[in-house]
Every structure is written in C-alpha cells, then in structure tokens.
Write a protein that holds these residues in place. Structure first.
Motif, PDB file in Angstrom:
ATOM      1  N   MET A  13     -10.353  -2.934   4.450  1.00 35.26           N
ATOM      2  CA  MET A  13      -9.494  -1.764   4.556  1.00 35.26           C
ATOM      3  C   MET A  13      -8.291  -1.969   3.630  1.00 35.26           C
ATOM      4  SD  MET A  13      -7.676  -0.136   7.976  1.00 35.26           S
ATOM      5  CE  MET A  13      -9.187   0.267   8.796  1.00 35.26           C
ATOM      6  N   SER A  14      -7.976  -0.961   2.869  1.00 33.53           N
ATOM      7  CA  SER A  14      -6.862  -1.056   1.929  1.00 33.53           C
ATOM      8  C   SER A  14      -5.524  -1.038   2.669  1.00 33.53           C
ATOM      9  CB  SER A  14      -6.898   0.104   0.927  1.00 33.53           C
ATOM     10  OG  SER A  14      -6.515   1.311   1.560  1.00 33.53           O
ATOM     11  N   LEU A  15      -4.486  -1.492   2.001  1.00 36.17           N
ATOM     12  CA  LEU A  15      -3.148  -1.470   2.589  1.00 36.17           C
ATOM     13  C   LEU A  15      -2.748  -0.044   2.943  1.00 36.17           C
ATOM     14  CD1 LEU A  15      -0.527  -2.787   3.457  1.00 36.17           C
ATOM     15  CD2 LEU A  15       0.218  -2.737   1.069  1.00 36.17           C
ATOM     16  N   GLU A  16      -3.056   0.897   2.077  1.00 37.43           N
ATOM     17  CA  GLU A  16      -2.719   2.299   2.339  1.00 37.43           C
ATOM     18  C   GLU A  16      -3.414   2.800   3.607  1.00 37.43           C
ATOM     19  OE1 GLU A  16      -0.676   5.732   1.972  1.00 37.43           O
ATOM     20  OE2 GLU A  16      -0.398   3.961   0.733  1.00 37.43           O
ATOM     21  N   ASP A  17      -4.666   2.429   3.799  1.00 33.48           N
ATOM     22  CA  ASP A  17      -5.401   2.828   5.008  1.00 33.48           C
ATOM     23  C   ASP A  17      -4.803   2.180   6.256  1.00 33.48           C
ATOM     24  OD1 ASP A  17      -7.136   4.451   3.559  1.00 33.48           O
ATOM     25  OD2 ASP A  17      -8.689   2.905   3.409  1.00 33.48           O
ATOM     26  N   LYS A  18      -4.440   0.901   6.138  1.00 38.11           N
ATOM     27  CA  LYS A  18      -3.806   0.207   7.265  1.00 38.11           C
ATOM     28  C   LYS A  18      -2.478   0.861   7.618  1.00 38.11           C
ATOM     29  CE  LYS A  18      -5.754  -4.329   6.259  1.00 38.11           C
ATOM     30  NZ  LYS A  18      -5.442  -5.695   5.798  1.00 38.11           N
ATOM     31  N   PHE A  19      -1.721   1.248   6.598  1.00 39.80           N
ATOM     32  CA  PHE A  19      -0.426   1.890   6.803  1.00 39.80           C
ATOM     33  C   PHE A  19      -0.609   3.234   7.518  1.00 39.80           C
ATOM     34  CE2 PHE A  19       3.100   4.572   5.090  1.00 39.80           C
ATOM     35  CZ  PHE A  19       4.152   3.898   5.692  1.00 39.80           C
TER      36      PHE A  19
END
Length: 85
Positions: A1-7
């Motif tokens: 999962m990308s950082l943007e998705d986690k955010f």
C-alpha cells in the motif's frame, strides 16, 4: 500500500472514531494533516484563541516535508485508534 493510500485510510479512520480524542491529539493530527497537504504554515496568525491553537500547532511542524508529515499522521492514528474506535 502506498503512503498516499495509508494516509487516506488514516484520515477515514479518524472520521470513524466513536470517541473523541483529547484536544492535544486532535491538534497534533490537525497540524500533521495541514503540513502533509499544504506544507509550512502560509497564513498570518489569527486573533481568536481556537484558531491560534491550530495555527501554533501547524507552525510547530515547519520544515517537515509532506511525506514525513503523512507518515507521522498515519503513525499517530495507528497509535490511538484502538482507544477511540
């Protein structure tokens, strides 16, 4: 999962909390959110007390890059989620 998705997931988790976190936690999250999305504070300090608290919290994150702020936001949500959901 990308950082943007986690955010994005962490932002949704906050909205799903069933209990209200303490003001200190909310100010920390606000500051990290603003830093992650807008970077360093870019508005003059307001006059009313509530807005000053938020501005001061955000200003305290000055110099943190957007990705680091996003990761810190995710970490903060993960650390308190069990208490407020």
């Amino acid at each position: 999962m990308s950082l943007e998705d986690k955010f994005k997931k962490a932002c949704q988790q906050l909205r799903d909390f069933t209990k209200r976190p303490p003001e200190a936690d909310l100010l920390e999250l606000y500051a990290l959110y603003k830093q992650a999305n807008e970077g360093d504070v870019n508005k003059p300090k307001p006059n009313d007390a509530e807005s000053k608290k938020k501005w001061d919290a955000w200003s305290g994150k000055k110099g943190i890059n957007k990705d680091a702020a996003k990761q810190a936001y995710v970490n903060k949500i993960n650390s308190i989620a069990g208490t407020y959901t």
